[in-house]
Structure formats: structure tokens, C-alpha cells
Design an enzyme around this catalytic site. Structure first.
Site, PDB file in Angstrom:
ATOM      1  CG  ASN A   9      -1.719   1.225   1.409  1.00  0.00           C
ATOM      2  OD1 ASN A   9      -1.805   2.031   0.478  1.00  0.00           O
ATOM      3  ND2 ASN A   9      -2.333   1.393   2.573  1.00  0.00           N
ATOM      4  CE  LYS A  11      -0.021   3.450   4.733  1.00  0.00           C
ATOM      5  NZ  LYS A  11      -0.134   3.687   6.160  1.00  0.00           N
ATOM      6  CG  HIS A 103      -5.944   1.870   5.167  1.00  0.00           C
ATOM      7  ND1 HIS A 103      -5.531   2.802   6.089  1.00  0.00           N
ATOM      8  CD2 HIS A 103      -4.897   1.040   4.978  1.00  0.00           C
ATOM      9  CE1 HIS A 103      -4.274   2.542   6.438  1.00  0.00           C
ATOM     10  NE2 HIS A 103      -3.867   1.460   5.780  1.00  0.00           N
ATOM     11  CD  GLU A 105      -3.085   5.564   6.744  1.00  0.00           C
ATOM     12  OE1 GLU A 105      -3.036   5.591   5.504  1.00  0.00           O
ATOM     13  OE2 GLU A 105      -2.140   5.146   7.446  1.00  0.00           O
ATOM     14  CD  GLU A 176      -3.756  -2.566   7.312  1.00  0.00           C
ATOM     15  OE1 GLU A 176      -2.654  -2.826   6.855  1.00  0.00           O
ATOM     16  OE2 GLU A 176      -4.346  -1.504   7.094  1.00  0.00           O
ATOM     17  N   GLY A 182       1.927   2.256  10.815  1.00  0.00           N
ATOM     18  CA  GLY A 182       2.865   3.370  10.668  1.00  0.00           C
ATOM     19  C   GLY A 182       3.526   3.798  11.966  1.00  0.00           C
ATOM     20  CB  SER A 222       4.831  -1.733  12.092  1.00  0.00           C
ATOM     21  OG  SER A 222       4.328  -0.432  12.323  1.00  0.00           O
TER      22      SER A 222
HETATM   23  C1  PEP Z   1      -0.985   0.144   6.049  1.00  0.00           C
HETATM   24  O1  PEP Z   1      -1.131   1.332   5.948  1.00  0.00           O
HETATM   25  O2  PEP Z   1      -1.791  -0.622   5.493  1.00  0.00           O
HETATM   26  C2  PEP Z   1       0.145  -0.339   6.839  1.00  0.00           C
HETATM   27  C3  PEP Z   1       0.105  -1.560   7.275  1.00  0.00           C
HETATM   28  O3  PEP Z   1       1.164   0.561   7.069  1.00  0.00           O
HETATM   29  P1  PEP Z   1       2.596   0.240   7.781  1.00  0.00           P
HETATM   30  O4  PEP Z   1       3.094  -1.043   7.212  1.00  0.00           O
HETATM   31  O5  PEP Z   1       3.441   1.409   7.415  1.00  0.00           O
HETATM   32  O6  PEP Z   1       2.311   0.130   9.244  1.00  0.00           O
END
Ligand code: PEP
Length: 261
Positions: A9, A11, A103, A105, A176, A182, A222
Site C-alpha cells: 500500500n 498510500k 483502511h 486512514e 490491521e 505506521g 509495521s
Molecule cells: C498500512 O497502511 O496498510 C500499513 C500496514 O502501514 P505500515 O506497514 O506502514 O504500518
């Protein structure tokens, strides 16, 4: 047997030159692995989800290389007066096979709720896209012992059950935990396996055991080369949704090759 899926992803990152460079280096590595076995081909499917502006050039860079293309969101209707939005049909038209929906976000920054996610997932299925439906608890919800209830409620409300039940449509779910996205904090393997097993049981209640067994459940939050292996060996983890680490070819490839054969 579920083949693992490692999905990047990107983003809102990347101008044309950066996006192209990233896509080309990944495609080159995948091609070399497929042609010569060096580097070792990953035992998983690969997917990249660039921002809308990069879908076209990235598609051209990865075409034929065994890497799939996905969008990061879509609208719930296929066309019309929706300034600034992109429909599932448009993503499909551009060569996407997947779309990330719900997601955290988008839930946090755009006020999307489970009903919105369900409407978008229906549109995605209508267009022949496989929705990657994201669920996950906040830190406060985990601290209050509500994780499994939150996840169950999210999939009950966000999945278009009747559309999914009608035919053999694709479905991927990404767990998630919001507190792990993040932040550099990763859920422990025990925490991840507990939620994934509960998700699969709940999916079986909603869609039947066969469908639950065939659905890929990704972990996201992460994921990096250092923790990928301990997560990818878990019984109910069928891949990863990778944010930050998907922006570096080395890291994304290392995560992919951490998938057990
Ligand atoms: C994501 O935004 O789907 C995600 C898992 O981000 P990160 O790996 O940076 O935590």
C-alpha cells in the site's frame, strides 16, 4: 491451500519518476526470479497499490511480470457526479484486480463507516475486483478487551454478505490494528493468530466453512523484513498488507521471500 499474498500500500507517496523506479525495480526482480530462480522466487502472490495518479505508469512497468495491480479506494457507484472520486469500473478498466477498502486512514480521515465500506465492496465485486476489506481495533478498544468484538462487528457490517454468497467472488480481509499502522509497533504473533483465527471462525458463520477456509486473511501494521517471517508462518496468516516497507524494493522483496514454501 491458500497461497500467500503480499500487498504493498503505497498510500499518497510517489511522483511519476519515483513510482516508476520502484515498480520497475520490483518487476525486474520478479522477472529475474521467474526466469533464472535467482533471486529466489517468493512463495506468494505480489500486489502493488499505488496512488491513482501512478496506476497507469505502474501498470505498464509491471505488465507480464506476475505482479498484480490494485487501487487504494473506490466510490460506491460506477459513474456520475462525484467530483474527485474514482469508481471500481475505472480501476478495473485500468487493469486493477484488487482494491483496498475501509483502511483505517479512510475511516479516520474521511469518516468512512462499515456501511460505506460495504457499499464500496459491492461496487468492487460488481466490477470484477477483489476487495481487500480492512478491519482493526484502536488501542483503546484493545486495552478495554474489545478487540474480538470490534473485529466481528466490523466484518458483519462491512462485508456484502449476499453479494459474496451469490457466486465465487474474490475476497481478502486485512487485519490491521490501528495502533500498529505506521507506528513501528507490531502486534505479537500470538495477538495476530488469535484475531485471525477468530476472524476465520466468524467468516465461517457468515459465509460458510468452505468460503472461510479459502479467504486470504492478511496482517498489516509495521510489517518489515525483521518481523515478516514470524508472522508469515502463523496458521491463519495468509500474507501481509505492507505500508512503509513497500516503498523500498529491498524491504518489500525481503518480506515476500519470508513467506514459507
Ligand atoms: C498500512 O497502511 O496498510 C500499513 C500496514 O502501514 P505500515 O506497514 O506502514 O504500518
Amino acid at each position: 491451500m491458500r497461497r500467500k499474498l503480499i500487498a504493498g500500500n503505497w498510500k499518497m507517496n510517489g511522483l511519476t519518476a519515483d513510482g516508476l523506479k520502484l515498480a520497475e525495480s520490483l518487476a525486474q526482480r520478479a522477472q529475474q526470479a521467474a526466469d533464472y530462480g535467482d533471486p529466489k522466487p517468493p512463495a506468494c502472490d505480489l500486489l502493488v497499490c499505488p496512488p491513482f495518479t501512478l496506476l497507469w505508469p505502474v501498470r505498464d512497468a509491471i505488465v507480464g511480470g506476475g505482479i498484480a495491480l490494485g487501487g487504494q479506494d473506490c466510490h460506491a457507484v460506477q459513474s456520475g457526479a462525484h467530483t474527485g472520486d474514482v469508481s471500481a469500473a475505472m480501476l478495473r478498466d485500468l487493469g486493477c484486480d484488487f482494491v483496498i477498502l475501509g483502511h483505517s486512514e479512510r475511516r479516520q480521515n474521511h469518516g468512512e463507516d462499515d456501511a460505506t465500506v460495504r457499499a464500496k465492496a459491492e461496487a468492487a465485486l460488481d466490477s470484477g475486483l477483489t476487495p481487500i476489506v480492512c478491519v482493526g481495533e484502536t488501542e483503546a478498544e484493545r486495552d478495554a478487551g474489545e478487540t474480538l468484538a470490534v473485529i466481528a462487528r466490523q466484518i458483519e457490517r462491512a462485508l456484502p454478505i449476499s453479494a459474496l454468497a451469490q457466486e465465487e467472488t474474490g475476497l481478502v480481509i486485512a487485519y490491521e490494528p490501528v495502533w500498529a499502522i505506521g507506528t513501528g509497533r507490531t502486534a505479537t504473533p500470538d495477538q495476530v493468530q488469535e484475531v485471525h483465527a477468530a476472524l476465520r471462525r466468524h467468516l465461517a458463520d457468515l459465509l460458510g466453512a468452505g468460503r472461510a477456509d479459502a479467504t486470504r486473511l492478511l496482517y498489516g501494521g509495521s510489517v518489515k523484513p525483521e518481523n515478516a517471517q514470524e508472522l508469515m508462518v502463523l496458521a491463519d496468516v495468509d500474507g501481509a498488507l505492507v505500508g512503509g516497507a513497500s516503498l523500498k524494493t529491498e524491504d518489500f522483496w525481503a518480506i515476500a521471500t519470508a513467506c514459507p514454501l
